[in-house]
Design a protein around this motif. Structure first.
Motif, mmCIF file in Angstrom:
data_model
loop_
_atom_site.group_PDB
_atom_site.id
_atom_site.type_symbol
_atom_site.label_atom_id
_atom_site.label_comp_id
_atom_site.label_asym_id
_atom_site.label_seq_id
_atom_site.Cartn_x
_atom_site.Cartn_y
_atom_site.Cartn_z
ATOM 1 N N GLY A 62 7.331 84.552 -28.041
ATOM 2 C CA GLY A 62 6.579 84.187 -28.706
ATOM 3 C C GLY A 62 7.186 84.923 -30.511
ATOM 4 N N LEU A 63 7.734 85.955 -30.392
ATOM 5 C CA LEU A 63 8.052 87.271 -30.682
ATOM 6 C C LEU A 63 9.418 85.524 -31.772
ATOM 7 N N LEU A 64 9.736 85.392 -30.781
ATOM 8 C CA LEU A 64 11.227 83.897 -31.521
ATOM 9 C C LEU A 64 10.744 83.402 -32.431
ATOM 10 N N ALA A 65 9.034 82.823 -31.862
ATOM 11 C CA ALA A 65 8.986 81.445 -32.458
ATOM 12 C C ALA A 65 8.565 82.317 -34.296
ATOM 13 N N ALA A 66 7.763 82.874 -34.247
ATOM 14 C CA ALA A 66 7.663 83.650 -35.497
ATOM 15 C C ALA A 66 8.711 83.686 -36.300
ATOM 16 N N ILE A 67 9.616 83.478 -36.382
ATOM 17 C CA ILE A 67 11.216 84.010 -36.875
ATOM 18 C C ILE A 67 11.347 82.322 -38.083
ATOM 19 N N PRO A 68 11.389 82.417 -39.066
ATOM 20 C CA PRO A 68 11.447 80.959 -39.477
ATOM 21 C C PRO A 68 13.098 81.183 -40.106
ATOM 22 N N VAL A 69 13.026 80.265 -40.043
ATOM 23 C CA VAL A 69 14.665 78.833 -39.914
ATOM 24 C C VAL A 69 14.918 78.201 -41.058
ATOM 25 N N PRO A 70 15.645 79.200 -41.724
ATOM 26 C CA PRO A 70 16.471 77.836 -43.100
ATOM 27 C C PRO A 70 16.903 76.828 -43.332
ATOM 28 N N GLY A 71 16.221 75.997 -43.698
ATOM 29 C CA GLY A 71 15.872 73.973 -43.484
ATOM 30 C C GLY A 71 15.280 73.525 -42.482
ATOM 31 N N VAL A 72 14.704 74.298 -41.404
ATOM 32 C CA VAL A 72 14.228 73.303 -40.480
ATOM 33 C C VAL A 72 12.026 73.792 -40.508
ATOM 34 N N THR A 73 11.687 75.466 -41.141
ATOM 35 C CA THR A 73 10.880 75.742 -41.284
ATOM 36 C C THR A 73 9.804 75.463 -42.739
ATOM 37 N N PRO A 74 9.275 74.346 -42.750
ATOM 38 C CA PRO A 74 8.370 73.719 -44.377
ATOM 39 C C PRO A 74 8.064 75.125 -45.024
ATOM 40 N N ARG A 75 8.555 75.277 -46.264
ATOM 41 C CA ARG A 75 8.459 76.403 -47.088
ATOM 42 C C ARG A 75 6.432 76.533 -47.762
ATOM 43 N N GLY A 76 6.318 77.562 -47.351
ATOM 44 C CA GLY A 76 4.978 78.068 -47.405
ATOM 45 C C GLY A 76 4.004 77.289 -46.125
ATOM 46 N N SER A 77 4.191 77.049 -44.968
ATOM 47 C CA SER A 77 4.192 76.819 -43.355
ATOM 48 C C SER A 77 3.556 78.117 -43.369
ATOM 49 N N ALA A 78 2.294 77.694 -42.938
ATOM 50 C CA ALA A 78 1.960 78.994 -41.356
ATOM 51 C C ALA A 78 3.076 78.914 -40.202
ATOM 52 N N SER B 81 28.890 104.400 -29.318
ATOM 53 C CA SER B 81 27.282 103.403 -28.444
ATOM 54 C C SER B 81 26.307 103.896 -29.707
ATOM 55 N N LEU B 82 25.271 102.706 -29.504
ATOM 56 C CA LEU B 82 24.366 102.755 -30.638
ATOM 57 C C LEU B 82 23.331 101.774 -29.897
ATOM 58 N N LEU B 83 22.189 103.175 -29.957
ATOM 59 C CA LEU B 83 20.427 102.600 -29.151
ATOM 60 C C LEU B 83 20.259 102.239 -31.266
ATOM 61 N N LEU B 84 19.798 100.788 -31.163
ATOM 62 C CA LEU B 84 19.030 100.792 -32.567
ATOM 63 C C LEU B 84 17.437 100.329 -32.599
ATOM 64 N N ILE B 85 17.075 100.580 -33.001
ATOM 65 C CA ILE B 85 15.087 100.139 -33.113
ATOM 66 C C ILE B 85 14.739 99.850 -33.873
ATOM 67 N N THR B 86 14.773 98.554 -33.493
ATOM 68 C CA THR B 86 13.895 98.072 -34.708
ATOM 69 C C THR B 86 12.723 96.693 -34.899
ATOM 70 N N HIS B 87 12.263 95.847 -35.615
ATOM 71 C CA HIS B 87 11.344 94.762 -34.998
ATOM 72 C C HIS B 87 11.663 93.840 -36.079
ATOM 73 N N ASP B 88 12.335 93.946 -36.149
ATOM 74 C CA ASP B 88 13.134 92.916 -37.240
ATOM 75 C C ASP B 88 14.220 91.788 -35.752
ATOM 76 N N LEU B 89 14.477 90.928 -35.541
ATOM 77 C CA LEU B 89 15.086 90.019 -35.260
ATOM 78 C C LEU B 89 16.120 88.994 -35.573
ATOM 79 N N GLY B 90 16.033 89.332 -36.887
ATOM 80 C CA GLY B 90 17.498 89.142 -37.451
ATOM 81 C C GLY B 90 18.495 90.135 -37.911
#
Length: 327
Positions: free
Chosen positions: A254-270, A208-217
């Motif tokens: 808010g956390l999920l919105a901050a994840i860039p989506v490949p092919g959707v999020t424009p390169r270099g955009s904030a 059984s694993l408890l994994l602590i992270t701030h990386d939603l990926g």
């Protein structure tokens, strides 16, 4: 009935400081079933690592740790003692720390650090302990493991040191493994290798694993369930699929919105960011801790929110505005 490897209710950690009592963990509930992975996520400073350290019984004596219920690997630890937890650490439950460079002793060989715990817990001979260390190093992908036992930590790369930390945690064949941001200091390629290794070992050993992270990926690739932590409390818990597709807490959204989506999020955009910062936790806190950062906050958010259970196994959200987030 599902066998629980960890069942904690109302975990609280209070630490005295010169400015007052720091209520770092404020009533956390965590449950992990046998063979499952729970990811604990949130911003830095929200209490994730303190929660893990409290579970392991590694906080300093001046920190006050209380629970209403604390069962781990079939043992009731509600009235826990340091001696009981010491007997369980390394044997029933083990922890992978965040930074292997500081967690490994630079003055001791890898073999000495791997074998010390099992020789004490299981009374193994040096030959038996070395044989198990070689087996574990081989399992985590360290080449020529027998020769490596005599080497020191500085002779290994960062990725290799993290693998050694995993081998060390598995030496006692624990049932519950706590991994505190085990890939933070590694590059992306090595991160993927370490996560794949953890998943493989979990399947082979039934951990059984408890994994602590701030990386939603990281969460998306390994978790069964996710607990989102904010300001010392669990804001939302859901299966990984439900959390990513239908978040119910504004903080999770808010956390999920901050994840860039490949092919959707424009390169270099904030990327969108959550304004403000995690509030200070010294003294008592009234109302929702996220309300000063939340665009949906209303007058009711000045009251203390209570967990609202959603019709799904183990899913709940601690927010007055959950219906609006869902809509």
């Amino acid at each position: 009935m599902t066998e629980m490897m960890l069942d904690i209710q109302n975990l609280r950690v209070a630490i005295p400081t010169e400015r007052g009592t720091l209520n770092a963990v404020r009533g956390v509930d965590l449950q992990i079933a046998k063979g499952e992975t729970l990811c604990l996520v949130g911003e830095s400073g929200c209490g994730k690592s303190l929660t893990a350290t409290a579970i392991m019984g590694l906080l300093p004596r001046y920190a006050k740790v209380t629970t209403d219920r604390f069962e781990m690997v079939g043992q009731d630890l509600t009235q826990r003692t340091d001696a009981r937890l010491a007997r369980m650490r390394g044997r029933d439950v083990a922890m992978i720390f965040q930074d292997p460079t500081s967690a490994l002793n630079p003055t001791l060989t890898i073999g000495r650090q791997l074998t010390e715990g099992v020789m004490r817990h299981e009374r193994l001979s040096r030959k038996e302990a070395d044989a198990r260390a070689i087996e574990m190093l081989d399992r985590v992908g360290i080449a020529n493991p027998a020769a490596r036992l005599t080497q020191y930590p500085h002779g290994f790369s960062g990725g290799q040191r993290q693998r050694i930390m995993i081998a060390s945690a598995l030496m006692g064949r624990p049932k519950l493994l706590i991994a505190d941001e085990p890939t933070t200091a590694l590059d992306v390629t090595i991160q993927a290798q370490i996560l794949a290794l953890l998943g493989e070992l979990q399947g082979d050993l039934g951990l059984s694993l408890l994994l602590i992270t701030h990386d939603l990926g990281v969460v998306a690739s390994i978790a069964n369930d996710v607990a989102v932590m904010y300001a010392g409390r669990i804001a939302e818990r859901a299966s990984v699929k439900e959390l990513f597709h239908a978040p119910r807490h504004p903080y999770t959204r808010g956390l999920l919105a901050a994840i860039p989506v490949p092919g959707v999020t424009p390169r270099g955009s904030a990327l969108p960011a959550i304004a403000g910062r995690v509030p200070g936790l010294i003294g008592t806190m009234q109302g929702c801790a996220f309300r000063d950062r939340c665009a949906l906050a209303g007058p009711e958010c000045a009251q203390d929110p209570v967990p609202r259970h959603i019709p799904a196994p183990g899913r709940f959200v601690e927010c007055f505005k959950a219906a609006e987030v869902a809509a």
